[in-house]
Scaffold this motif. Structure first.
Motif, PDB file in Angstrom:
ATOM      1  N   PRO A 202       0.818  -1.213   0.000  1.00 23.98           N
ATOM      2  CA  PRO A 202       0.000   0.000   0.000  1.00 23.98           C
ATOM      3  C   PRO A 202       0.850   1.261   0.000  1.00 23.98           C
ATOM      4  O   PRO A 202       1.959   1.266   0.540  1.00 23.98           O
ATOM      5  CB  PRO A 202      -0.823  -0.116   1.290  1.00 23.98           C
ATOM      6  N   ARG A 203       0.316   2.323  -0.607  1.00 22.42           N
ATOM      7  CA  ARG A 203       1.051   3.589  -0.676  1.00 22.42           C
ATOM      8  C   ARG A 203       0.159   4.762  -0.282  1.00 22.42           C
ATOM      9  O   ARG A 203       0.271   5.856  -0.825  1.00 22.42           O
ATOM     10  CB  ARG A 203       1.616   3.796  -2.095  1.00 22.42           C
ATOM     11  N   HIS A 204      -0.756   4.507   0.661  1.00 23.45           N
ATOM     12  CA  HIS A 204      -1.674   5.562   1.092  1.00 23.45           C
ATOM     13  C   HIS A 204      -1.316   6.078   2.482  1.00 23.45           C
ATOM     14  O   HIS A 204      -2.127   6.720   3.143  1.00 23.45           O
ATOM     15  CB  HIS A 204      -3.120   5.043   1.069  1.00 23.45           C
ATOM     16  N   GLY A 205      -0.085   5.792   2.927  1.00 25.81           N
ATOM     17  CA  GLY A 205       0.395   6.338   4.184  1.00 25.81           C
ATOM     18  C   GLY A 205       0.200   5.450   5.391  1.00 25.81           C
ATOM     19  O   GLY A 205       0.559   5.830   6.507  1.00 25.81           O
ATOM     20  N   LEU A 250       7.125  -0.579   3.166  1.00 25.31           N
ATOM     21  CA  LEU A 250       5.917  -1.327   3.497  1.00 25.31           C
ATOM     22  C   LEU A 250       5.384  -0.918   4.869  1.00 25.31           C
ATOM     23  O   LEU A 250       4.174  -0.720   5.055  1.00 25.31           O
ATOM     24  CB  LEU A 250       6.215  -2.828   3.472  1.00 25.31           C
ATOM     25  N   ALA A 251       6.279  -0.776   5.834  1.00 26.00           N
ATOM     26  CA  ALA A 251       5.866  -0.441   7.191  1.00 26.00           C
ATOM     27  C   ALA A 251       5.242   0.943   7.287  1.00 26.00           C
ATOM     28  O   ALA A 251       4.428   1.207   8.177  1.00 26.00           O
ATOM     29  CB  ALA A 251       7.065  -0.537   8.135  1.00 26.00           C
ATOM     30  N   HIS A 252       5.605   1.830   6.360  1.00 25.18           N
ATOM     31  CA  HIS A 252       5.108   3.204   6.412  1.00 25.18           C
ATOM     32  C   HIS A 252       4.074   3.504   5.336  1.00 25.18           C
ATOM     33  O   HIS A 252       3.532   4.616   5.293  1.00 25.18           O
ATOM     34  CB  HIS A 252       6.274   4.187   6.297  1.00 25.18           C
ATOM     35  N   GLY A 253       3.790   2.535   4.475  1.00 24.18           N
ATOM     36  CA  GLY A 253       2.783   2.745   3.440  1.00 24.18           C
ATOM     37  C   GLY A 253       3.153   3.834   2.463  1.00 24.18           C
ATOM     38  O   GLY A 253       2.300   4.606   2.004  1.00 24.18           O
ATOM     39  N   LEU A 254       4.453   3.909   2.117  1.00 27.96           N
ATOM     40  CA  LEU A 254       4.936   4.961   1.228  1.00 27.96           C
ATOM     41  C   LEU A 254       5.379   4.399  -0.113  1.00 27.96           C
ATOM     42  O   LEU A 254       5.672   3.207  -0.240  1.00 27.96           O
ATOM     43  CB  LEU A 254       6.111   5.700   1.880  1.00 27.96           C
TER      44      LEU A 254
END
Length: 269
Positions: A202-205, A250-254
């Protein structure tokens, strides 16, 4: 009927299993996948095996193409040479890791899927590498949906979930040049583009997996967000020798990060 649409699993087996459990709780009757089963993540074979075992209709993603056809198959852009280098490392690792029968499965995936008035692609109907962003020009967005002969177009690729409605209205196009150009008027019915986000990267934060539930009767769209043990995937990324920055991301959704591959930064929030 409720259907679930998933995308961009990227070898993240923990996230996939969490999403499948949530889909079961939502009582969805059918699942579709719009590609990118592999890439970046540590468990490509387990992910493909699960998709195959459940017989989930799946269309090919750009990373799936990349593993089948070679590194140059994916012309997705990178923000820097460092990010590109890490992408190449992920390709080389996945290419060595993938089992022959799973590579063969990726090779036979269709470019698109259709179910009644619903269409499914990875990037766009024109290219697996095209990003259908929420701010895309409305006329271009409408053309992408119209080209599928569907009312709702489901896609992934951006890893950012959204639902966009393109309202019905009168449109005029000009065909030809100068004084000889012909004006054509037509009415476009209401159309929708639904980006289902990403299960595995995911890349939504936030690190939570995302996917979509669509009700074919009510036309309701639900953007689902599912928590899972992402730190387990982070640890596997490092253990298997993939770039540590993938775990941090991955851990930060970036999307991308230009910071040192320092394991002290990984799996913290």
């Amino acid at each position: 009927m409720k259907i679930a649409v998933i995308s961009c699993i990227h070898g993240n087996y923990e996230a996939l299993n969490a999403v499948l459990l949530d889909i079961e709780e939502q009582k969805a009757e059918k699942i579709f996948c719009v590609g990118d089963l592999v890439g970046y993540g540590p468990h490509p074979n387990a992910v493909i095996s699960q998709i195959r075992a459940l017989d989930i209709p799946t269309c090919v993603g750009c990373w799936d193409e990349d593993i089948v056809e070679g590194l140059n198959a994916c012309d997705c852009s990178y923000p820097s040479l460092l990010a590109e280098k890490r992408g190449i490392q992920a390709h080389e690792w996945t290419n060595k890791e993938i089992h022959p029968e799973n590579r063969e499965f990726l090779a036979q995936l269709p470019y698109s899927l259709q179910e009644g008035n619903l269409a499914f692609v990875h990037g766009s109907p024109h290219s697996n590498h095209e990003y259908l962003l929420p701010e895309l020009d409305a006329f271009v967005a409408l053309e992408r949906v119209l080209s599928t002969n569907a009312d709702v177009l489901f896609c992934g690729h951006t890893h950012m979930p959204y639902a966009r409605t393109l309202d019905a209205g009168q449109l005029q196009i000009r065909v030809g040049k100068g004084d000889k150009a012909e004006k054509i008027n037509f009415t476009s019915p209401l159309k929708r583009i639904v980006n289902v986000g990403s299960v595995g990267e995911p890349r939504h934060g936030r690190p939570n997996a995302t996917y979509v539930i669509y009700d074919t009767d009510t036309k309701e769209i639900k953007l689902q967000e599912v928590a899972y043990d992402y730190q387990k995937t982070c640890a596997a990324i490092i253990e298997k020798g993939l770039p540590k920055i993938f775990a941090w991301r991955l851990a930060h959704g970036l999307e991308y990060a230009e910071r040192a591959d320092d394991p002290t930064h990984v799996c913290t929030r």
